[in-house]
Design an enzyme around this catalytic site. Structure first.
Site: not given
Length: 417
Positions: A65, A96, A306
């Site tokens: 996000l 991440n 994904d």
């Protein structure tokens, strides 16, 4: 929100109401009653929709996000709204961001940001500090703060001993290690699947071997250490075969596949469109068919979108330089219905909860109400108007779709697309 959902066909093989069209009465987030023509004597709100189907709430095991740090790509609030309108009642958030989610304060931050959303957010903690692959992160502290698993998104753990120690250490608290598989030296500067298409287009190739070598190594480590290992977004026929063999040995391994690897192939790269630049790369038709077979025979445990938003500055550039990633929440369900039976689609969109030790809510009276609402009959084409994310890097633009997510009921809230 107290609600009666009218004339919904239940898709939940574990429910006594599977394949039946019923009304579902929800009071204070609990399924109070299921039946036909239920009376509304308590002034519940009502919802009805043509061709309405209802299943356990879908769960996506890999969503990026951006926030904190990359809010220009996506925020947690909007990302969870997108997930809800796309039919997902829960998501596993990849670490991440910037900073990387590698300590308990970062886990607390993202959980706090998601507290009032209908879609539940479950953080994945980084396996290594700053996802640099050098030292293990604060795994036990993150577990206590609410992290459901540990992995470095899109990064291979080159140090085999580090992964070995991670698999051993997490057994002390029943932790799950996620290990992305791609040998960096074999990948080199590759940007597309090594094969006929990459050769024709003059793109540097990434051999299937880069993935398969690491899948095999990680399975050897798991056999040595014990513990629980999840291999995300596999993309080759040989990876399916290796994992099938490992499961036959009794190893505690699970794996996922991304929607785009089930639907698309490297033939899409002919126009050098960077929306199709993903990691691992789109593979061949033979790989795609092997992945579908792996889903059908349950070698592949779950399917993920994904979802990985990227700002236009990192996508609208030369193919070699563009970042990997596609958004996928909005298109996931409808793309899967074009290639898989409905029951298998729902199974693989909900089975991630079992892998990550999250409670499943079977559709029966007295259970928590956590539903995905959808229809299955309409055919349509995915266009920019269907993108709800802040970023627009969808590999599914122009793709034929079937069925459509209507929304969710979860956490006592109804969210409709």
């Amino acid at each position: 929100m107290n609600l009666i959902i009218r004339k919904a066909k239940i898709v939940d093989p574990k429910s006594p109401f599977h394949n039946k069209t019923v009304d579902v009465k929800i009071t204070q987030g609990i399924i109070e009653e299921i039946g036909t023509s239920l009376l509304n004597i308590d002034t519940h709100q009502e919802f009805q929709h043509d061709g309405l189907h209802l299943s356990q709430g879908w769960f996506d095991t890999s969503v990026s996000l951006g926030e904190p740090g990359f809010e220009d790509r996506e925020t947690i609030a909007n990302g969870l709204e997108v997930a809800a309108k796309s039919g997902f009642a829960g998501i596993a958030l990849q670490p991440n961001s910037n900073p990387i989610i590698d300590n308990q304060s970062q886990v607390h931050f993202v959980k706090q940001k998601s507290a009032n959303s209908a879609t539940e957010l479950f953080p994945i903690g980084a396996l290594t500090k700053n996802s640099e692959g050098k030292d293990l992160a604060e795994l036990f502290d993150m577990k206590n703060a609410g992290a459901i698993a540990f992995g470095d998104y899109g990064k291979n753990i080159a140090n085999a001993n580090l992964l070995k120690i991670g698999l051993q250490y997490t057994q002390d608290f029943d932790g799950l290690v996620i290990a992305f598989a791609e040998e960096e030296n074999i990948k080199g500067n590759g940007v597309a699947n090594e094969g006929v298409v990459s050769t024709r287009l003059g793109l540097k190739g990434i051999p299937s071997l880069a993935e398969e070598l690491m899948v095999a190594r990680n399975l050897f480590l798991l056999e040595y250490t014990g513990g629980k290992l999840h291999i995300p977004t596999i993309s080759t026929a040989k990876s399916v075969a290796l994992i099938k063999e490992a499961k036959a040995k009794g190893l505690h391994v699970t794996c996922s596949v991304a929607v785009h690897h089930l639907v698309l192939t490297d033939e899409k790269l002919d126009g050098f469109d960077t929306r199709y630049k993903v990691s691992p790369p789109l593979r061949t038709e033979a790989d795609r068919k092997a992945l579908i077979d792996g889903v059908l025979d349950n070698t592949i445990d779950c399917i993920t979108s994904d979802h990985n938003p990227m700002d236009i500055e990192h996508k609208k550039m030369e193919f070699d330089l563009a970042k990997n990633g596609t958004i996928g929440l909005e298109s996931a369900f409808s793309a899967l219905l074009t290639i898989l039976p409905l029951d298998k689609t729902i199974e693989k969109l909900t089975s991630g909860k079992t892998i990550l030790n999250i409670e499943n809510h079977i559709i029966k009276e007295k259970n928590n109400a956590s539903f995905s609402l959808f229809q299955i009959d309409n055919d349509w084409t995915f266009t920019k108007e269907h993108i709800l994310s802040k970023s627009k890097n969808s590999a599914f633009l122009g793709q034929n779709m079937k069925g459509k997510a209507i929304g969710i009921y979860n956490q006592g809230k109804l969210v409709l697309a």
